[in-house]
Design a protein around this motif. Structure first.
Motif, PDB file in Angstrom:
ATOM      1  N   GLY A  51       0.817  -1.195   0.000  1.00  0.00           N
ATOM      2  CA  GLY A  51       0.000   0.000   0.000  1.00  0.00           C
ATOM      3  C   GLY A  51       0.855   1.251   0.000  1.00  0.00           C
ATOM      4  O   GLY A  51       2.086   1.187   0.011  1.00  0.00           O
ATOM      5  N   ASP A  52       0.203   2.409   0.007  1.00  0.00           N
ATOM      6  CA  ASP A  52       0.929   3.675  -0.126  1.00  0.00           C
ATOM      7  C   ASP A  52       1.922   3.904   1.003  1.00  0.00           C
ATOM      8  O   ASP A  52       3.048   4.348   0.772  1.00  0.00           O
ATOM      9  CB  ASP A  52      -0.074   4.841  -0.184  1.00  0.00           C
ATOM     10  N   VAL A  53       1.531   3.616   2.244  1.00  0.00           N
ATOM     11  CA  VAL A  53       2.416   3.887   3.381  1.00  0.00           C
ATOM     12  C   VAL A  53       3.623   2.957   3.358  1.00  0.00           C
ATOM     13  O   VAL A  53       4.766   3.390   3.579  1.00  0.00           O
ATOM     14  CB  VAL A  53       1.648   3.750   4.713  1.00  0.00           C
ATOM     15  N   ARG A 104       4.876   1.481   0.724  1.00  0.00           N
ATOM     16  CA  ARG A 104       5.698   1.872  -0.424  1.00  0.00           C
ATOM     17  C   ARG A 104       6.510   3.125  -0.107  1.00  0.00           C
ATOM     18  O   ARG A 104       7.693   3.224  -0.454  1.00  0.00           O
ATOM     19  CB  ARG A 104       4.800   2.117  -1.639  1.00  0.00           C
ATOM     20  N   SER A 105       5.896   4.071   0.606  1.00  0.00           N
ATOM     21  CA  SER A 105       6.612   5.288   0.985  1.00  0.00           C
ATOM     22  C   SER A 105       7.769   4.965   1.921  1.00  0.00           C
ATOM     23  O   SER A 105       8.859   5.541   1.800  1.00  0.00           O
ATOM     24  CB  SER A 105       5.645   6.265   1.653  1.00  0.00           C
ATOM     25  N   GLU A 144      10.642   3.622  -0.090  1.00  0.00           N
ATOM     26  CA  GLU A 144      11.306   4.687  -0.853  1.00  0.00           C
ATOM     27  C   GLU A 144      12.193   5.532   0.050  1.00  0.00           C
ATOM     28  O   GLU A 144      13.312   5.898  -0.329  1.00  0.00           O
ATOM     29  CB  GLU A 144      10.247   5.557  -1.541  1.00  0.00           C
ATOM     30  N   ASP A 190      -1.083  -2.675   5.810  1.00  0.00           N
ATOM     31  CA  ASP A 190      -0.807  -3.868   4.992  1.00  0.00           C
ATOM     32  C   ASP A 190      -0.844  -5.129   5.841  1.00  0.00           C
ATOM     33  O   ASP A 190      -1.488  -6.122   5.482  1.00  0.00           O
ATOM     34  CB  ASP A 190       0.565  -3.752   4.338  1.00  0.00           C
TER      35      ASP A 190
END
Length: 279
Positions: free
Chosen positions: A141-143, A145-146, A149, A229
């Motif tokens: 999910g976005d968190v 994935r962030s 990164e 997640d």
């Protein structure tokens, strides 16, 4: 105290009362001790086998033979020098020790590896305990994935200490005290140091896993303060596995076995005594 730490590619050096010495040509470092049904403890990707220090003596006293290992590039296991598969490494390790069947307890990435073993070799696995487990094939999910990164950016910038701090802050919940935070910091730093020193990087193989092949009893734990997640993965497992139940720990982050070790160990033993009774 670690009982039975291996020499890489050499003999398992253990007291005769624990297990007879065997030749092991594995690249994984591990400990083994105790008598009774076999439990295998698989660590998270933030830690190494030392994360199970609070559970180790209690599980031995509960009547189990306990094995814990470091995946490649973690703890005392060297990085891979060729393509590899963590699940196959675990299967090979158990084979080298003459272990035919075992219950698997996995934290985070270790939970994913446990499911891979259980799906590929259902004959070897007697039960599963999954603590805030990852899932083969999961799309972040976005968190999450962030986070990945940010971690990559810090490593690329040479700020390894910053990457370690990011992991500690992300994966430990509010119950973790300073001692636990320092322990996780040491384990994560060790992993970075070992992996970044490698001449060539090999990622573990990613294979499709048919979860419907997993029939053994499974306890899936999630943490109320964990990333979405892992909470969603745990909540869905009763729908994906034949005999799984889910319990959320409202106080926990991603590493509950370190955050409230006594409480989590009690949960483990009660589940294991019901599914894999100690002799």
């Amino acid at each position: 105290m670690a009982l039975g730490r291996t020499k890489i590619g050499g003999y398992v050096d253990m007291p005769p009362s624990v297990v007879s010495p065997k030749v092991c040509w594995m690249t994984l470092s591990y400990d083994m001790a105790g008598d009774g049904p076999v439990l295998v403890l698989l660590h998270s990707g933030v830690c190494d086998r030392r994360m199970w220090d609070p559970q180790w003596p209690v599980l031995l006293d509960a009547g189990y033979r306990v094995v814990r290992c470091d995946f490649r590039g973690f703890g005392e296991s060297p990085v891979a020098d060729r393509p590899y598969d963590d699940a196959e490494d675990v299967v090979d390790l158990l084979g080298s020790l003459g272990i035919e069947r075992a219950a698997l307890v996995g934290s985070s990435y270790g939970g994913q590896v446990a499911m891979e073993v259980a799906a590929r070799r259902p004959d070897m696995v007697t039960a599963l305990v999954l603590l805030c487990s990852a899932l083969p094939g999961h799309v972040p999910g976005d968190v999450l994935r962030s986070f990945a990164e940010q971690e990559e950016a810090l490593i690329e910038a040479g700020d390894i200490a910053g990457a370690v701090d990011l992991n500690v802050e992300t994966w430990l919940g509010p119950e973790a005290d300073d001692t636990v935070r320092e322990q996780v910091r040491r384990m994560q730093r060790r992993a970075f140091d070992v992996q970044l020193a490698a001449a060539e990087e090999f990622a573990p193989a990613e294979a499709e896993v048919d979860l419907s092949l997993i029939k053994v009893p499974c306890l899936a734990l999630s943490g109320g303060h964990d990333l979405a997640d892992f909470r969603e993965i745990a909540a869905r497992l009763p729908e994906q596995l034949a005999d799984a139940r889910h319990r959320e720990l409202p106080w926990a982050g991603h590493l509950p076995s370190l955050e409230r070790p006594a409480e989590v160990t009690d949960l483990l033993i009660r589940f294991l005594h019901a599914t894999v009774p100690a002799r």
